[in-house]
Design an enzyme around this catalytic site. Structure first.
Site, PDB file in Angstrom:
ATOM      1  N   CYS A   1       0.489  -1.249   0.343  1.00 27.67           N
ATOM      2  CA  CYS A   1       0.199   0.163  -0.045  1.00 27.67           C
ATOM      3  C   CYS A   1       1.104   1.354  -0.291  1.00 27.67           C
ATOM      4  O   CYS A   1       0.218   2.823  -0.273  1.00 27.67           O
ATOM      5  CB  CYS A   1      -0.543  -0.197   1.346  1.00 27.67           C
ATOM      6  SG  CYS A   1      -0.255  -0.585   2.950  1.00 27.67           S
TER       7      CYS A   1
ATOM      8  N   CYS B   1       7.244   3.782  10.352  1.00 22.73           N
ATOM      9  CA  CYS B   1       9.475   3.552  10.736  1.00 22.73           C
ATOM     10  C   CYS B   1       9.653   2.333  11.650  1.00 22.73           C
ATOM     11  O   CYS B   1       8.893   1.651  11.360  1.00 22.73           O
ATOM     12  CB  CYS B   1       9.711   4.462  12.176  1.00 22.73           C
ATOM     13  SG  CYS B   1       9.070   4.299  13.852  1.00 22.73           S
TER      14      CYS B   1
ATOM     15  N   CYS C   1      -1.920 -35.641  14.022  1.00 20.82           N
ATOM     16  CA  CYS C   1      -2.093 -37.270  14.916  1.00 20.82           C
ATOM     17  C   CYS C   1      -2.316 -37.317  16.427  1.00 20.82           C
ATOM     18  O   CYS C   1      -1.999 -35.919  16.666  1.00 20.82           O
ATOM     19  CB  CYS C   1      -1.153 -38.183  14.420  1.00 20.82           C
ATOM     20  SG  CYS C   1      -1.319 -39.329  16.130  1.00 20.82           S
TER      21      CYS C   1
ATOM     22  N   CYS D   1       2.375 -36.884  19.733  1.00 20.09           N
ATOM     23  CA  CYS D   1       2.750 -37.495  17.925  1.00 20.09           C
ATOM     24  C   CYS D   1       3.041 -36.188  17.786  1.00 20.09           C
ATOM     25  O   CYS D   1       2.389 -35.126  17.916  1.00 20.09           O
ATOM     26  CB  CYS D   1       1.769 -38.492  18.177  1.00 20.09           C
ATOM     27  SG  CYS D   1       2.253 -38.650  16.175  1.00 20.09           S
TER      28      CYS D   1
ATOM     29  N   CYS E   1     -13.871 -37.395  13.804  1.00 20.29           N
ATOM     30  CA  CYS E   1     -14.204 -36.850  14.581  1.00 20.29           C
ATOM     31  C   CYS E   1     -13.202 -36.474  15.586  1.00 20.29           C
ATOM     32  O   CYS E   1     -13.282 -36.692  16.898  1.00 20.29           O
ATOM     33  CB  CYS E   1     -15.487 -37.574  16.121  1.00 20.29           C
ATOM     34  SG  CYS E   1     -15.048 -39.635  15.828  1.00 20.29           S
TER      35      CYS E   1
ATOM     36  N   CYS F   1     -32.953 -33.122  56.548  1.00 15.98           N
ATOM     37  CA  CYS F   1     -31.870 -32.939  55.951  1.00 15.98           C
ATOM     38  C   CYS F   1     -32.384 -32.345  54.468  1.00 15.98           C
ATOM     39  O   CYS F   1     -31.753 -31.889  53.958  1.00 15.98           O
ATOM     40  CB  CYS F   1     -31.195 -33.080  56.782  1.00 15.98           C
ATOM     41  SG  CYS F   1     -29.991 -33.818  56.460  1.00 15.98           S
TER      42      CYS F   1
ATOM     43  N   CYS G   1     -29.455 -53.004  60.231  1.00 15.00           N
ATOM     44  CA  CYS G   1     -30.083 -52.813  60.905  1.00 15.00           C
ATOM     45  C   CYS G   1     -30.929 -51.702  60.344  1.00 15.00           C
ATOM     46  O   CYS G   1     -30.056 -50.589  59.724  1.00 15.00           O
ATOM     47  CB  CYS G   1     -28.799 -51.777  62.539  1.00 15.00           C
ATOM     48  SG  CYS G   1     -31.148 -51.381  62.869  1.00 15.00           S
TER      49      CYS G   1
ATOM     50  N   CYS H   1     -28.380 -40.266  60.351  1.00 13.09           N
ATOM     51  CA  CYS H   1     -28.221 -39.506  59.480  1.00 13.09           C
ATOM     52  C   CYS H   1     -26.602 -38.286  60.295  1.00 13.09           C
ATOM     53  O   CYS H   1     -26.430 -38.304  61.154  1.00 13.09           O
ATOM     54  CB  CYS H   1     -29.191 -38.147  59.376  1.00 13.09           C
ATOM     55  SG  CYS H   1     -28.292 -36.881  57.627  1.00 13.09           S
TER      56      CYS H   1
ATOM     57  N   CYS I   1     -26.718 -32.993  61.735  1.00 11.95           N
ATOM     58  CA  CYS I   1     -28.676 -33.142  61.737  1.00 11.95           C
ATOM     59  C   CYS I   1     -28.292 -34.134  62.893  1.00 11.95           C
ATOM     60  O   CYS I   1     -29.635 -34.043  63.570  1.00 11.95           O
ATOM     61  CB  CYS I   1     -29.057 -34.140  59.966  1.00 11.95           C
ATOM     62  SG  CYS I   1     -30.693 -34.516  60.077  1.00 11.95           S
TER      63      CYS I   1
END
Length: 490
Positions: A90, A95, A162, A167, A194, A234, A244, A249, A253
């Site tokens: 162009c 500079c 790959c 690789c 894929c 909870c 048993c 919990c 809790c």
């Protein structure tokens, strides 16, 4: 990399000679058109002026050359002698210091530097690699050349790197074979479509779904639903790890409840059947209070069991394949020479063992992916599922015989003190098993790639045959009225 660079330079030279342009301009064109020489030729000869303006190869400078002893840089606006000023097609003057900074910044921004344009905001003139070679630092040149080399593969629709770890080879794919499984020189096989590992005969969408399922949290949720219950207070999931029914919990809790009916444990006692039974749950279940919960839990359990069935076999065949690869490498590096010495047979005549191992490795890969195929095969297609399981079973049975022969029967000849008279029989047996197993798997692959269409065609033929047979009997009866009646009476 040397091969890639040679291909790259050959393409540039061809375009440069045919279009009568410089190699720098040819490289700009090829990068823009994804390194397709044919595409460059077609577009150029169709409308040269349009291509020049689009790509940034200007025929005439926008700013005409000047005879002034000093030129003003378009970035820093300082005056410089002409030898300190550089420009592209162009003619915009900048500079060399500003050019160096501009080029360095774009290179450090990434591969976009390959499409570098003039620093003037209104100008679209392209900056070629000659300007980079002339003004960039050694470090920036190295980065630019790396991007430049890699662009030949990454922008080229017919080439890919790959995907094997470490690789550095690239694959040039030849279309038209109908098979997307390719093998690299590093021995890694993958799907061109894929870039997952080679998965023929299963299509890419099934592989994608299967890999996603293996890594998804949905299976964790299925396990939670199948093997735990929410704390009534909870709502955190609780796993029952003892016999048993009295559940407590976890802190903070610490709610105590019955595993069966999820009621408060303080309400349980002799009147509810004791501490190890809960007739309240049975009554509630009979009244339908737990039907939906149990249905969801049963569905989750069945789903988890089904997935586990296919995943275990998928993973086992993958492990067996990896072991076979290791055994083949061991055979090639140590055992083949040892066997050759003990049986007094040239290594060239022992290729049948290598062929057997290669067949095992390929068959394990195919068999592994057939379990992903089976998982997604619709349950309502009973005939297809039966046909699929028959073919899969035959192939798997043949593969186990082959694997056992080459893995165990070979040991007696490796551990023998000298030549064995049974070695020729072993050769015949192993070669035969290799051939038979190959046929089994070819039939399996062909059937799956056709979507088990043979089942539909057999069903259609069977229906047509039944219809023809019925019509024939009817015609025969009409032709022999008395005979038919007399035969029926007798």
């Amino acid at each position: 990399e040397e091969d890639i660079l040679k291909h790259q330079m050959d393409a540039i030279e061809r375009v440069s000679v045919v279009l009568s342009i410089t190699e720098v301009e040819a490289s700009i064109l090829l990068r823009y058109f994804h390194w397709s020489v044919g595409k460059v030729h077609d577009e150029w000869f169709a409308d040269e002026e349009r291509v020049r303006n689009t790509v940034g190869i200007l025929e005439r400078p926008v700013v005409p050359p000047s005879d002034d002893t000093e030129l003003t840089c378009g970035i820093c606006f300082d005056p410089y002698p002409p030898e300190k000023i550089a420009s592209v097609s162009c003619g915009h003057p900048f500079c060399t210091t500003c050019w160096t900074g501009y080029i360095s910044t774009t290179i450090n921004d990434g591969p976009g530097c390959l499409m570098l344009r003039c620093p003037d905001p209104s100008c679209l003139a392209a900056v070629g690699h000659d300007m980079v070679d002339k003004l960039a630092s050694e470090e920036d040149k190295e980065k630019y050349n790396r991007y430049y080399l890699r662009s030949y593969i990454e922008d080229n629709r017919k080439m890919k790197w790959c995907p094997a770890p470490g690789c550095e080879y690239a694959i040039d794919f030849v279309a038209g074979s109908g098979n997307y499984d390719v093998s690299c020189l590093c021995s890694f096989s993958f799907c061109w479509n894929c870039t997952e590992e080679a998965h023929r005969p299963v299509d890419c969408s099934t592989v994608s779904k299967w890999i996603l399922k293996n890594s998804a949290e949905s299976e964790n949720m299925n396990w939670i639903l199948a093997n735990s219950k929410p704390c009534p207070r909870c709502k955190r999931p609780i796993e029952k790890n003892q016999g048993c029914m009295h559940m407590t919990c976890t802190p903070p809790c610490k709610y105590e409840f019955c595993w069966l009916c999820l009621g408060a444990w303080m309400d349980h006692g002799e009147r509810t059947g004791g501490f190890y039974a809960c007739n309240r749950y049975e009554v509630a279940k009979q009244e339908g209070q737990y039907d939906e919960t149990e249905r969801r839990r049963e569905m989750a359990k069945n789903s988890l069991e089904r997935y586990t069935h296919y995943y275990e076999r998928w993973a086992s065949n993958q492990t067996s394949r990896q072991k076979a690869v290791t055994d083949l490498q061991q055979l090639q590096t140590h055992n083949l020479e040892k066997l050759s010495d003990k049986q007094c047979t040239p290594e060239s005549q022992l290729k049948f063992i290598l062929e057997a191992w290669l067949q095992i490795i390929e068959c394990r890969r195919v068999l592994k992916w057939t379990y992903a195929y089976g998982y997604y095969l619709p349950d309502h297609e009973h005939a297809k599922r039966q046909f699929f399981e028959y073919l899969q079973g035959e192939a798997e049975s043949g593969l186990e015989r082959l694997h056992q022969c080459v893995e165990k029967d070979l040991l007696q000849f490796l551990n023998a003190d000298g030549p064995s008279k049974d070695f020729n029989d072993f050769r015949t047996k192993l070669a035969g098993l290799t051939s038979v197993t190959k046929n089994y798997f070819e039939n399996l692959v062909k059937a799956l790639e056709n979507g088990l269409a043979d089942v539909d065609s057999h069903a259609a033929c069977s229906s047509k045959s039944t219809s023809s047979k019925s019509t024939g009997c009817s015609s025969k009866t009409r032709g022999k009225g008395k005979g038919s009646s007399r035969t029926g009476g007798s």
